[in-house]
Design a protein around this motif. Sequence first.
Motif, PDB file in Angstrom:
ATOM      1  N   UNK A  75       0.813  -1.221   0.000  1.00 29.59           N
ATOM      2  CA  UNK A  75       0.000   0.000   0.000  1.00 29.59           C
ATOM      3  C   UNK A  75       0.845   1.270   0.000  1.00 29.59           C
ATOM      4  N   UNK A  76       2.146   1.127  -0.070  1.00 30.94           N
ATOM      5  CA  UNK A  76       3.045   2.282  -0.159  1.00 30.94           C
ATOM      6  C   UNK A  76       2.846   2.968  -1.505  1.00 30.94           C
ATOM      7  N   UNK A  77       2.634   4.292  -1.491  1.00 32.08           N
ATOM      8  CA  UNK A  77       2.380   5.030  -2.730  1.00 32.08           C
ATOM      9  C   UNK A  77       3.692   5.447  -3.386  1.00 32.08           C
ATOM     10  N   UNK A  78       3.600   5.764  -4.650  1.00 22.13           N
ATOM     11  CA  UNK A  78       4.754   6.246  -5.394  1.00 22.13           C
ATOM     12  C   UNK A  78       4.268   7.303  -6.368  1.00 22.13           C
ATOM     13  N   UNK A  79       5.137   8.238  -6.685  1.00 18.09           N
ATOM     14  CA  UNK A  79       4.751   9.304  -7.587  1.00 18.09           C
ATOM     15  C   UNK A  79       4.351  10.556  -6.825  1.00 18.09           C
ATOM     16  N   UNK A  80       4.195  11.673  -7.533  1.00 17.29           N
ATOM     17  CA  UNK A  80       3.852  12.949  -6.895  1.00 17.29           C
ATOM     18  C   UNK A  80       2.383  12.997  -6.488  1.00 17.29           C
ATOM     19  N   UNK A  81       2.124  13.233  -5.215  1.00 15.78           N
ATOM     20  CA  UNK A  81       0.749  13.257  -4.730  1.00 15.78           C
ATOM     21  C   UNK A  81       0.554  14.200  -3.556  1.00 15.78           C
ATOM     22  N   UNK A  82      -0.588  14.863  -3.550  1.00 11.53           N
ATOM     23  CA  UNK A  82      -1.098  15.550  -2.372  1.00 11.53           C
ATOM     24  C   UNK A  82      -2.534  15.070  -2.195  1.00 11.53           C
ATOM     25  N   UNK A  83      -2.843  14.571  -1.005  1.00 12.22           N
ATOM     26  CA  UNK A  83      -4.147  13.968  -0.736  1.00 12.22           C
ATOM     27  C   UNK A  83      -4.856  14.742   0.367  1.00 12.22           C
ATOM     28  N   UNK A  84      -6.132  15.061   0.132  1.00  8.44           N
ATOM     29  CA  UNK A  84      -7.007  15.656   1.139  1.00  8.44           C
ATOM     30  C   UNK A  84      -8.132  14.667   1.398  1.00  8.44           C
ATOM     31  N   UNK A  85      -8.498  14.488   2.672  1.00  2.00           N
ATOM     32  CA  UNK A  85      -9.551  13.539   2.980  1.00  2.00           C
ATOM     33  C   UNK A  85     -10.359  13.925   4.201  1.00  2.00           C
TER      34      UNK A  85
ATOM     35  N   UNK B 205     -12.923  11.814   7.397  1.00  2.00           N
ATOM     36  CA  UNK B 205     -13.370  10.566   8.011  1.00  2.00           C
ATOM     37  C   UNK B 205     -14.810  10.755   8.516  1.00  2.00           C
ATOM     38  N   UNK B 206     -15.486   9.674   8.929  1.00  2.00           N
ATOM     39  CA  UNK B 206     -16.899   9.802   9.307  1.00  2.00           C
ATOM     40  C   UNK B 206     -17.199  10.816  10.398  1.00  2.00           C
ATOM     41  N   UNK B 207     -16.261  11.046  11.304  1.00  5.00           N
ATOM     42  CA  UNK B 207     -16.533  11.991  12.393  1.00  5.00           C
ATOM     43  C   UNK B 207     -16.336  13.450  11.995  1.00  5.00           C
ATOM     44  N   UNK B 208     -15.917  13.692  10.755  1.00  7.92           N
ATOM     45  CA  UNK B 208     -15.736  15.067  10.292  1.00  7.92           C
ATOM     46  C   UNK B 208     -14.322  15.592  10.406  1.00  7.92           C
ATOM     47  N   UNK B 209     -13.384  14.737  10.791  1.00  4.98           N
ATOM     48  CA  UNK B 209     -11.970  15.126  10.773  1.00  4.98           C
ATOM     49  C   UNK B 209     -11.510  15.268   9.325  1.00  4.98           C
ATOM     50  N   UNK B 210     -10.804  16.352   9.021  1.00  2.55           N
ATOM     51  CA  UNK B 210     -10.245  16.565   7.677  1.00  2.55           C
ATOM     52  C   UNK B 210      -8.720  16.569   7.772  1.00  2.55           C
ATOM     53  N   UNK B 211      -8.056  16.174   6.697  1.00  2.00           N
ATOM     54  CA  UNK B 211      -6.596  16.101   6.740  1.00  2.00           C
ATOM     55  C   UNK B 211      -5.985  16.338   5.370  1.00  2.00           C
ATOM     56  N   UNK B 212      -4.674  16.616   5.384  1.00  2.00           N
ATOM     57  CA  UNK B 212      -3.878  16.733   4.163  1.00  2.00           C
ATOM     58  C   UNK B 212      -2.555  16.012   4.373  1.00  2.00           C
ATOM     59  N   UNK B 213      -2.131  15.237   3.377  1.00  2.00           N
ATOM     60  CA  UNK B 213      -0.825  14.579   3.403  1.00  2.00           C
ATOM     61  C   UNK B 213      -0.150  14.738   2.041  1.00  2.00           C
ATOM     62  N   UNK B 214       1.169  14.570   2.059  1.00  2.00           N
ATOM     63  CA  UNK B 214       1.989  14.675   0.855  1.00  2.00           C
ATOM     64  C   UNK B 214       2.691  13.353   0.572  1.00  2.00           C
ATOM     65  N   UNK B 215       3.149  13.176  -0.649  1.00  2.00           N
ATOM     66  CA  UNK B 215       4.012  12.039  -0.945  1.00  2.00           C
ATOM     67  C   UNK B 215       5.375  12.247  -0.289  1.00  2.00           C
ATOM     68  N   UNK B 216       6.196  11.217  -0.289  1.00  2.00           N
ATOM     69  CA  UNK B 216       7.467  11.263   0.445  1.00  2.00           C
ATOM     70  C   UNK B 216       8.471  12.242  -0.153  1.00  2.00           C
ATOM     71  N   UNK B 217       8.222  12.692  -1.369  1.00  2.00           N
ATOM     72  CA  UNK B 217       9.163  13.640  -2.000  1.00  2.00           C
ATOM     73  C   UNK B 217       8.615  15.059  -2.051  1.00  2.00           C
ATOM     74  N   UNK B 218       7.365  15.254  -1.564  1.00  2.00           N
ATOM     75  CA  UNK B 218       6.735  16.576  -1.538  1.00  2.00           C
ATOM     76  C   UNK B 218       6.778  17.219  -2.936  1.00  2.00           C
ATOM     77  N   UNK B 219       6.129  16.538  -3.894  1.00  3.36           N
ATOM     78  CA  UNK B 219       6.183  16.990  -5.284  1.00  3.36           C
ATOM     79  C   UNK B 219       4.898  17.660  -5.771  1.00  3.36           C
ATOM     80  N   UNK B 220       3.951  17.892  -4.863  1.00  3.39           N
ATOM     81  CA  UNK B 220       2.747  18.640  -5.222  1.00  3.39           C
ATOM     82  C   UNK B 220       2.485  19.682  -4.145  1.00  3.39           C
ATOM     83  N   UNK B 221       2.003  20.862  -4.536  1.00  3.66           N
ATOM     84  CA  UNK B 221       1.755  21.923  -3.558  1.00  3.66           C
ATOM     85  C   UNK B 221       0.538  21.634  -2.699  1.00  3.66           C
ATOM     86  N   UNK B 222       0.499  22.258  -1.525  1.00  5.01           N
ATOM     87  CA  UNK B 222      -0.648  22.147  -0.635  1.00  5.01           C
ATOM     88  C   UNK B 222      -0.500  23.117   0.512  1.00  5.01           C
ATOM     89  N   UNK B 223      -1.624  23.700   0.958  1.00  2.00           N
ATOM     90  CA  UNK B 223      -1.582  24.661   2.044  1.00  2.00           C
ATOM     91  C   UNK B 223      -2.866  24.562   2.849  1.00  2.00           C
TER      92      UNK B 223
END
Length: 369
Positions: A284-294, A296-314
Amino acid sequence: MCRLAAITSSKYFSPMENILALETMKEGHDGSGLGLTLKDLGGEFKDLKKYPILSGICSRKGKEILDDYMKECGFKLMHEWTPKIKPVKGIIRRDYYFARVYDYPDDWKDKSDREKEDLLMNTRLTLRKMGEADESIFVFSFYPDIVTIKEVGDPLELAEFFGLDKDNLEAKIIFAQGRQNTNYQIYLYACHPFFIQGYCTMTNGENTAFVPIREFLMSRGFPGYVGYNSDSEVFCHILHYSVRQLGFPLTYYKDIITPLKWEEIQQRPDREALSLLKMSLRPLCIDGPNMVIGFTPDGTCFMVQDAKKLRPGVVGGVKGKYALMSELCGLDKVIPERDKSKDIYPMKYDMVIVSPGAKEVKVWNQLQV
């Protein structure tokens, strides 16, 4: 690349805020489509939160099939939202756009929440299968207090097309993605955000580890791990598998998709658990440039980056309203009055977490637990 605009608030707001943020980031997407997922609904849905909502599109023929199937299953239609369509040049109107609120079949009303979730998911998958070949039925979500809208076209033009500027459709959490579908044909099931049983993600990037991740998920024997018309859909399913199926805390999602090196793991107090995660969930380890926003059921929101930080996010905002964006200009559009010195630009080890109700934001770091 895609552009993402997520907002979480203690008060109800219109999806137009997300769409106008996408418009400020338009140089980063080609206007090929819009996906919206709304959670914690207001307006006409405010008093219907415990009932599941089926969101989708169908043809006249598909509507007949859908109606017959839902009646056969024992679902009772309680309320229906349909957009007030305004013709817009370049947007091809489909027959029927809907968000339908149903009551559960009588013999399911006393079942557990988990059993009900499985019923809703299996119903959605059956409807998808029934309409997929001829595109007579598209279903994007079937879950309480969630509405999903997707269509091909420029996001701002689609907002006009759906009449979202005049509609009372509103929510406390809204995810929006303007997509530039570079790897696949333009297809509604490839459009972000992706949703399964209360878990939702959208992504800016590409996942070159898609095939092994897909194969691992499909081997779990869970019927919801299907589709995969986009290589980004696996991010949502990994989240679901990690938190719902395996019962791990949300932060382990980050540890699973971007695992630490062995020497880094040894610095963590939970090193034994983390070592087992790294070995058993390596596919399940990802590869490639990614920024993910998600969320969960309780309404928690989050942002994560790939291991090389190849996509912007703020991430930034004020107590009671935070935005998670692809670009700073989108954040400026939505919450211009914030203290900009507190804006967060997550790096490769970070997971930015906004608590339910947009009460606070914190940065969890894989190396500094």
